[in-house]
Design an enzyme around this catalytic site. Structure first.
Site, PDB file in Angstrom:
ATOM      1  N   LYS A   1       0.846  -1.193   0.000  1.00 14.84           N
ATOM      2  CA  LYS A   1       0.000   0.000   0.000  1.00 14.84           C
ATOM      3  C   LYS A   1       0.881   1.243   0.000  1.00 14.84           C
ATOM      4  O   LYS A   1       1.842   1.344   0.791  1.00 14.84           O
ATOM      5  CB  LYS A   1      -0.903  -0.001   1.235  1.00 14.84           C
ATOM      6  CG  LYS A   1      -1.922  -1.135   1.243  1.00 14.84           C
ATOM      7  CD  LYS A   1      -3.013  -0.913   0.201  1.00 14.84           C
ATOM      8  CE  LYS A   1      -4.138  -1.912   0.366  1.00 14.84           C
ATOM      9  NZ  LYS A   1      -5.217  -1.688  -0.629  1.00 14.84           N
TER      10      LYS A   1
ATOM     11  N   ASP B   1      -0.489  -0.575  -4.527  1.00 20.51           N
ATOM     12  CA  ASP B   1      -1.874  -0.102  -4.517  1.00 20.51           C
ATOM     13  C   ASP B   1      -1.912   1.298  -3.936  1.00 20.51           C
ATOM     14  O   ASP B   1      -1.675   1.496  -2.744  1.00 20.51           O
ATOM     15  CB  ASP B   1      -2.764  -1.044  -3.698  1.00 20.51           C
ATOM     16  CG  ASP B   1      -4.239  -0.698  -3.865  1.00 20.51           C
ATOM     17  OD1 ASP B   1      -4.542   0.312  -4.537  1.00 20.51           O
ATOM     18  OD2 ASP B   1      -5.083  -1.436  -3.325  1.00 20.51           O
TER      19      ASP B   1
ATOM     20  N   GLU C   1      -2.039  -0.576  -8.781  1.00 18.25           N
ATOM     21  CA  GLU C   1      -3.489  -0.583  -8.667  1.00 18.25           C
ATOM     22  C   GLU C   1      -4.006   0.830  -8.383  1.00 18.25           C
ATOM     23  O   GLU C   1      -3.458   1.524  -7.512  1.00 18.25           O
ATOM     24  CB  GLU C   1      -3.823  -1.491  -7.471  1.00 18.25           C
ATOM     25  CG  GLU C   1      -5.100  -2.254  -7.559  1.00 18.25           C
ATOM     26  CD  GLU C   1      -5.218  -3.210  -6.371  1.00 18.25           C
ATOM     27  OE1 GLU C   1      -6.159  -3.034  -5.591  1.00 18.25           O
ATOM     28  OE2 GLU C   1      -4.367  -4.110  -6.226  1.00 18.25           O
TER      29      GLU C   1
ATOM     30  N   ASP D   1      -9.211  -0.749  -9.714  1.00 17.97           N
ATOM     31  CA  ASP D   1      -9.897  -1.378  -8.576  1.00 17.97           C
ATOM     32  C   ASP D   1     -11.158  -0.574  -8.243  1.00 17.97           C
ATOM     33  O   ASP D   1     -12.255  -0.955  -8.654  1.00 17.97           O
ATOM     34  CB  ASP D   1      -8.952  -1.488  -7.369  1.00 17.97           C
ATOM     35  CG  ASP D   1      -9.650  -2.153  -6.174  1.00 17.97           C
ATOM     36  OD1 ASP D   1     -10.796  -2.602  -6.324  1.00 17.97           O
ATOM     37  OD2 ASP D   1      -9.056  -2.213  -5.074  1.00 17.97           O
TER      38      ASP D   1
ATOM     39  N   LYS E   1     -13.555  -7.741  -7.091  1.00 16.75           N
ATOM     40  CA  LYS E   1     -13.844  -8.041  -5.680  1.00 16.75           C
ATOM     41  C   LYS E   1     -15.324  -8.368  -5.588  1.00 16.75           C
ATOM     42  O   LYS E   1     -16.155  -7.626  -6.132  1.00 16.75           O
ATOM     43  CB  LYS E   1     -13.525  -6.845  -4.776  1.00 16.75           C
ATOM     44  CG  LYS E   1     -12.047  -6.547  -4.672  1.00 16.75           C
ATOM     45  CD  LYS E   1     -11.808  -5.318  -3.833  1.00 16.75           C
ATOM     46  CE  LYS E   1     -10.311  -5.050  -3.691  1.00 16.75           C
ATOM     47  NZ  LYS E   1     -10.050  -3.723  -3.101  1.00 16.75           N
TER      48      LYS E   1
HETATM   49 MG    MG Z   1      -7.068  -1.888  -4.263  1.00 18.98          MG
END
Ligand code: MG
Length: 369
Positions: A162, A190, A216, A241, A265
């Site tokens: 992240k 991400d 991402e 995403d 997701k």
């Molecule tokens: Mg993500």
């Protein structure tokens, strides 16, 4: 044909073992909605939805209420007519993808239990051992590097990192992690929408030498054209995403040539039905998919793992949410090891359920007999 006789709605409030920071928020717990759909043949389908204020626009309180309204709509109907049931839910209330996901997963679980097959087999898939990346939250570079090293020593084959607090901090994080783990371990970034176009191009260009597999969601969710421009100038592949919820988003992103990957997701796609459509559009456009997650327990993770075994185009696996939990609220389903390997069981359906202890201690409502 069976009919739905009773629906249990359970609100799981699961504390994390450590606060988990991403560019959008710091998370200390997950608040997931479970539905257990009982039918007249005595079978139970189990599904999980992960409402997220900052991704799906839902939270546990309005999610619980939505689940209740949907339950009242479903009692007495045939749960095996999945397409019709899901269309009714979608038409009844706009959006609500995480709660519709809970019902979608429960219906597929129930169908597989009627067929006496594991879910992957019902959908024509091939059982395989999956390798999930392990995800590292935003922290000081040396702390993130230490965690990354530990994961690799445990046998993890890919890392998700992240980022998104600022150029120099983000570059320092990636440098520190790559130095700690050495070459050969794929790193997936991400940014969770944190950058603008210029910042994204600047950072991704500076990161070209650090073996980054994909980045991402570098830009805000609405900026499809910006994603296309970043992709054209970035040496690193780009994944959508927060920009992709359903087949309509997939079609628009693919038509624009905006990204190299889709992150599917279940909480965004409203479950398996929508996920299969996104994957089909990706496959037709030459876009590979990741199966990602929000804060699913082993129920949602198991359903996702079965889906991966059905779709070879879902090439990247980011399923490690249960490792954030101080305590796992579900039993059965996949076996998840610290090295990231995910092994499916041969139980019918996805194989997972809420543990009796968590049913007992959680907020719960029963609709029907
Ligand atoms: Mg993500």
């Amino acid at each position: 044909m069976p009919t739905i006789t009773k629906i249990e709605i359970i609100d799981l409030n699961i504390p994390f073992n450590h606060p988990f920071k991403i560019a959008l928020a710091v998370m200390n717990s997950a608040h997931n909605i479970i539905v257990r759909v009982h039918d007249s043949d005595g079978l139970i389908g189990i599904g999980e939805g992960v409402p997220s204020r900052f991704v799906t626009g839902e939270d546990a309180d309005n999610g619980f209420e939505s689940a209740k309204l949907y339950a009242q709509l479903l009692i007495g109907k045939n749960p095996l007519e999945i397409n019709t049931r899901l269309r009714e839910l979608e038409q009844y209330m706009l959006k609500n993808p995480a709660i519709r996901c809970a019902y979608d997963l429960a219906f597929y679980d129930l169908l597989a239990k009627h067929a006496e097959l594991p879910l992957y087999a019902l959908l024509g898939g091939t059982k395989q051992v999956l390798h999930s990346n392990r995800t590292i939250g935003i922290d000081a570079p040396d702390k993130m590097a230490k965690i990354a090293k530990q994961h690799v020593e445990n046998g993890v084959k890919a890392l998700k990192v992240k980022v998104g607090t600022g150029r120099n901090e983000d570059l320092a994080r990636i440098r520190a992690i790559r130095e700690a783990v050495g070459s050969g371990i794929p790193m997936r970034l991400d940014a969770n929408q944190a950058w603008d176009e210029i910042t994204a191009i600047n950072i991704l260009t500076a990161l070209a030498e650090y073996e980054i597999e994909v980045c991402e969601q570098p830009l805000p969710y609405w900026n499809f054209e910006g994603l296309k421009r970043v992709r054209e100038r970035s040496p690193i592949a780009i994944m959508a995403d927060e920009s992709i919820f359903d087949a309509h988003d997939a079609f628009r992103l693919a038509s624009l040539g905006a990204v190299d990957y889709f992150n599917i997701k279940l909480a965004k796609s409203a479950g398996i039905h929508g996920a299969l459509k996104i994957n089909a559009i990706g496959e037709a456009a030459g876009i590979k998919c990741m199966l990602g997650g929000m804060s699913e327990s082993l129920i949602g993770v198991s359903a996702g793992a079965h889906l991966v075994c059905v779709c070879p185009n879902i090439a990247l696996h980011d399923l490690d949410s249960p490792f954030h939990f101080a305590e796992e609220p579900s039993i059965g389903g996949v076996d998840f090891q610290v090295n990231g390997t995910v092994t499916l069981s041969d139980a019918y359906g996805h194989g997972a359920d809420v543990s009796p202890e968590w049913v007992e201690k959680s907020k719960r409502l029963v609709i029907g007999d």
